[in-house]
Scaffold this motif. Structure first.
Motif, PDB file in Angstrom:
ATOM      1  N   GLY A  21       0.832  -1.422   0.041  1.00 49.88           N
ATOM      2  CA  GLY A  21       0.240   0.042   0.173  1.00 49.88           C
ATOM      3  C   GLY A  21       0.645   1.251   0.011  1.00 49.88           C
ATOM      4  O   GLY A  21       2.125   1.290  -0.186  1.00 49.88           O
ATOM      5  N   ALA A  22       0.100   2.231   0.290  1.00 47.06           N
ATOM      6  CA  ALA A  22       0.985   3.529   0.425  1.00 47.06           C
ATOM      7  C   ALA A  22       1.169   4.003   1.747  1.00 47.06           C
ATOM      8  O   ALA A  22       0.147   3.999   2.584  1.00 47.06           O
TER       9      ALA A  22
ATOM     10  N   VAL B 181       0.445   6.629   4.079  1.00 46.25           N
ATOM     11  CA  VAL B 181      -0.422   7.870   4.142  1.00 46.25           C
ATOM     12  C   VAL B 181      -0.386   8.582   5.374  1.00 46.25           C
ATOM     13  O   VAL B 181      -0.866   9.850   5.609  1.00 46.25           O
ATOM     14  N   HIS B 182       0.446   8.342   6.455  1.00 44.53           N
ATOM     15  CA  HIS B 182       0.946   8.965   7.679  1.00 44.53           C
ATOM     16  C   HIS B 182       2.097   8.446   8.203  1.00 44.53           C
ATOM     17  O   HIS B 182       2.250   7.526   8.271  1.00 44.53           O
TER      18      HIS B 182
ATOM     19  N   VAL C 100       1.675   4.795   8.871  1.00 41.17           N
ATOM     20  CA  VAL C 100       0.222   4.085   8.295  1.00 41.17           C
ATOM     21  C   VAL C 100       0.322   3.640   6.816  1.00 41.17           C
ATOM     22  O   VAL C 100       0.645   4.479   6.077  1.00 41.17           O
TER      23      VAL C 100
ATOM     24  N   ASP D  33      -1.519   2.171   4.143  1.00 41.69           N
ATOM     25  CA  ASP D  33      -3.035   1.954   3.543  1.00 41.69           C
ATOM     26  C   ASP D  33      -3.184   1.369   2.331  1.00 41.69           C
ATOM     27  O   ASP D  33      -2.473   1.770   1.081  1.00 41.69           O
ATOM     28  N   ASP D  34      -4.107   0.117   2.115  1.00 38.93           N
ATOM     29  CA  ASP D  34      -3.958  -0.512   0.917  1.00 38.93           C
ATOM     30  C   ASP D  34      -5.404  -0.006   0.168  1.00 38.93           C
ATOM     31  O   ASP D  34      -5.701  -0.719  -0.885  1.00 38.93           O
ATOM     32  N   GLY D  35      -6.050   1.005   0.626  1.00 45.21           N
ATOM     33  CA  GLY D  35      -7.370   1.289  -0.058  1.00 45.21           C
ATOM     34  C   GLY D  35      -8.556   0.672   0.373  1.00 45.21           C
ATOM     35  O   GLY D  35      -9.716   1.179   0.451  1.00 45.21           O
ATOM     36  N   THR D  36      -8.123  -0.494   1.316  1.00 46.37           N
ATOM     37  CA  THR D  36      -9.517  -1.158   1.951  1.00 46.37           C
ATOM     38  C   THR D  36      -9.425  -1.161   3.485  1.00 46.37           C
ATOM     39  O   THR D  36     -10.304  -1.120   4.286  1.00 46.37           O
ATOM     40  N   SER D  37      -8.152  -1.052   3.862  1.00 48.03           N
ATOM     41  CA  SER D  37      -7.495  -1.023   5.395  1.00 48.03           C
ATOM     42  C   SER D  37      -6.430  -0.207   5.619  1.00 48.03           C
ATOM     43  O   SER D  37      -5.486  -0.207   4.755  1.00 48.03           O
ATOM     44  N   ALA D  38      -6.366   0.230   6.561  1.00 47.86           N
ATOM     45  CA  ALA D  38      -4.838   1.229   7.204  1.00 47.86           C
ATOM     46  C   ALA D  38      -4.355   0.307   8.224  1.00 47.86           C
ATOM     47  O   ALA D  38      -5.050  -0.123   9.095  1.00 47.86           O
TER      48      ALA D  38
ATOM     49  N   MET E 259       5.990   9.913   2.098  1.00 48.93           N
ATOM     50  CA  MET E 259       4.496  10.072   2.014  1.00 48.93           C
ATOM     51  C   MET E 259       3.939   9.740   0.464  1.00 48.93           C
ATOM     52  O   MET E 259       4.562  10.374  -0.395  1.00 48.93           O
ATOM     53  N   GLY E 260       2.671   9.326   0.507  1.00 47.00           N
ATOM     54  CA  GLY E 260       2.272   8.938  -0.871  1.00 47.00           C
ATOM     55  C   GLY E 260       3.038   7.726  -1.730  1.00 47.00           C
ATOM     56  O   GLY E 260       2.468   7.338  -2.839  1.00 47.00           O
ATOM     57  N   ARG E 261       4.086   7.205  -1.083  1.00 45.39           N
ATOM     58  CA  ARG E 261       4.815   6.421  -1.840  1.00 45.39           C
ATOM     59  C   ARG E 261       4.374   4.772  -1.547  1.00 45.39           C
ATOM     60  O   ARG E 261       4.140   4.669  -0.592  1.00 45.39           O
ATOM     61  N   TYR E 262       4.322   4.110  -2.735  1.00 47.57           N
ATOM     62  CA  TYR E 262       3.887   2.643  -2.504  1.00 47.57           C
ATOM     63  C   TYR E 262       5.159   1.603  -2.132  1.00 47.57           C
ATOM     64  O   TYR E 262       6.255   1.938  -2.490  1.00 47.57           O
TER      65      TYR E 262
END
Lengths: 420, 191
Positions: free
Chosen positions: A272-273, A275-276, A320, A322-327, A371-374
């Motif tokens: 995921g990315a 996000v925090h 955190v 985040d994969d888009g469905t859970s953090a 931040m924002g990186r996968y």
């Protein structure tokens, strides 16, 4: 008004399955009598009433009901079920107690399970290497693993024809408590600290790594480091949330010249990315009092040892993914942090000491880098946070042209239309 | 004690991947629960409730607005349209982050979707930024694929979940249109 409608329904269903329509009123009054007048627990009462009704209608009693005549695959034998299985006794172990006549492992092509034959069952003695049909055995759970119990209601019959089967191999990452066969490479041997233990260490395959143990017993031979083995019917046990393999009762053969590229990843993997990033991210100071190692506050204050002028630097990331469905909360330790940011501990210390913003500068730099990186990272869950130990357990996600092409295909095939 | 307890029960809302063209269509917003602190959601037309989003794109416009209290208004372009991103005095960190970014950079935005009804009756959907950071072109390409995949996942699950039933009823969504949007978005990425 019936007191236990679900229980009545269950009992009458069992009888209906046998082709007889039961008198629900009688079931209800029997239940009522047992529960209300004799204060018998409802589960107990359900069993008693079921048996009584079965006898009344001259039906087979419980052990033969519930579809237990149908053959169950060993792999799908779940605790609580009555099953009939056909399998090969692949191992017999010494009985640990006088109340147990036989103990061993039975397997079919789908998997393997430990079994216990109660002495009271008066069952015929089974031989290793022979195929048997076990009718109406019951599956329960022993130390988290499914276990097949042969009791007085179980019928054992030997199967004379020779049947071949290839045991199902399980990737190490998918191993759950129970009996498993794996193909793995011995990657580490550890010091043995118990007199009854022959050997312990780490085996790995493409999916992950697992600890193994061999206890001393007749004919047990140690494994050799760096070699690949196919291990049949090891017992996977779980302790403190980690699975390990007990090779007692297992058989293995060495594969000369074979090699496996072992994944050093631990636990679960998330992709995921970021996000925090939490405030615990970046360069931190740790208390140097022996055995403490707690993070110090900005004022060099340790929650236990108070002000510490002497400290040790460390680099970490709390954040955190985040994969888009859970953090997911993640904690990256030093080596994982160094790998994903490309910043070494030393360069972070220099940055902090030569900069007016000090530690904040390292934090801001890490935000800009992450931040924002996968990313994809792996680790074990500790109270809701994934602990990512080292560089082997984290890597950046790169653009994948095959995935992109796959998505174009998926998006370009509407339910009822042609592609553009 | 109480803090520990509530911290354990707290589950962070995931950041949904959504294209600008879908976010623009959002009208349904609601609160889950009656508590003052209950989370608010918007319902995406493809059928998932969403309290937070993660988007990437080119920051084509950066403006500082307001007199007494200033705020940043930023436009971020993805392959399907434009996100209107704001950061005000309650989003100090995001404001400082935006201040450091040059117009024209690729950015990654984490924020909350906000639906506002204007006086003339029109509806405006924007994003209240939690964080805005510059990213490289590869991260943008990864995000386009990620958003494509998750939008297709939502389309595939459409009318199979309670939320997507609600979305179908409210928006009268035609999933095929969103599938075409995804296909067009993917074609903008050279590889």
């Amino acid at each position: 008004m019936d007191a236990y409608p679900e229980v009545i329904e269950r009992i009458s269903q069992k009888i209906t399955d046998k082709g007889v329509t039961p008198d629900r009123g009688r079931i209800a009054s029997k239940l009522n009598l047992l529960v209300k007048e004799f204060s018998i627990p409802i589960e107990e009462a359900e069993r008693t009433v079921t048996n009584e009704m079965m006898r009344e209608y001259k039906l087979d009693s419980i052990p033969r009901s519930g579809g237990s005549d149908e053959l169950t695959e060993v792999a799908s034998a779940k605790p609580g079920a009555w099953v009939t299985i056909e399998g090969k006794v692949v191992a017999l172990q010494a009985s640990p107690s006088p109340s147990i006549a036989q103990k061993g492992i039975i397997a079919d092509a789908s998997g393997a399970i430990e079994f216990v034959v109660w002495a009271k069952a008066n069952a015929p003695i089974m031989e290793e290497g022979q195929w048997y049909r076990l009718e109406s055995a019951v599956v329960d759970e022993f130390r988290g693993s499914p276990n097949l119990k042969v009791h007085s209601g179980t019928t054992i019959s030997a199967i004379e024809e020779e049947r071949g089967f290839i045991p199902q191999m399980t990737p190490l990452a998918d191993v759950r408590p129970g009996v498993v066969s794996v193909r793995a490479k011995v990657i580490q041997l550890w010091e043995v600290r118990h007199e009854r233990m022959l050997q312990t260490g780490l085996v790995g395959d493409e999916s992950g790594t697992t600890k193994f143990v061999i206890w001393k017993s007749d004919g047990a031979e140690p494994l050799e480091e760096g070699m690949v083995y196919t291990i049949y019917f090891a017992t996977a046990e779980e302790f403190n949330g980690r699975v390990s393999l007990n090779l007692g009762g297992a058989e293995w053969c060495r594969e000369e010249g074979a090699d496996i590229e072992v994944s050093r990843r631990e636990g679960k993997t998330i992709t995921g990315a970021f996000v925090h990033l939490g405030t615990g991210t970046g360069l931190i100071k740790r208390c140097k009092v022996e055995g403490c190692n707690r993070a110090l506050s900005r004022q060099n204050f340790c929650p236990v040892h108070e002000i510490q002028q002497d400290f040790r630097y460390d680099l970490r990331i709390t954040g955190v993914v985040d994969d888009g469905t859970s953090a997911h909360n993640v904690l990256l330790q030093l080596a994982a942090t160094e790998k994903i940011t490309g910043l070494s501990l030393q360069s972070a210390v220099e940055m902090a000491e030569n900069n007016p913003l000090g530690l904040d500068d390292v934090f801001i730099r890490m935000q800009e880098l992450l931040m924002g990186r996968y990313i994809s990272c792996s680790g074990n869950d500790i109270e809701g946070t994934m602990l990512v130990r080292d560089g082997d357990n984290i890597e950046p996600v790169e653009f994948d042209t095959a995935r992109h092409a796959g998505l174009i295909n998926r998006a370009g095939t509407p339910a009822g239309g042609a592609q553009e | 004690m109480t803090d520990q307890y509530s911290a354990r029960r707290y589950v962070r809302e995931p950041a949904r991947r959504v294209y600008a063209n879908e976010l623009r269509e959002v009208r349904l917003h609601f609160k889950d629960g009656t508590d003052e602190k209950s989370p608010t959601y918007v319902m995406l037309p493809t059928g998932v409730r969403c309290n937070r989003i993660f988007v990437c794109g080119e920051m084509i416009l950066k403006e500082k607005k307001g007199e007494d209290t200033t705020f940043y208004s930023v436009r971020v372009r993805d392959p399907t349209g434009i996100f209107f991103v704001n950061a005000g005095s309650y989003q100090q960190e995001a404001m400082q982050q935006i201040a450091r970014i040059e117009q024209g950079s690729f950015v990654a935005v984490v924020g909350k979707p906000v639906v506002r009804s204007m006086e003339d009756g029109s509806v405006f959907v924007s994003v209240r930024a939690e964080s805005v950071f510059p990213v490289d072109r590869d991260t943008y390409r990864l995000w386009v694929d990620d958003a494509a995949e998750q939008t297709l996942d939502r389309i595939d699950a459409f009318r199979t979940t309670p939320d997507s039933e609600k979305a179908a009823e409210f928006y009268n969504t035609n999933p095929e249109i969103y599938r075409q949007m995804v296909a067009a978005a993917l074609r903008t990425i050279e590889f």
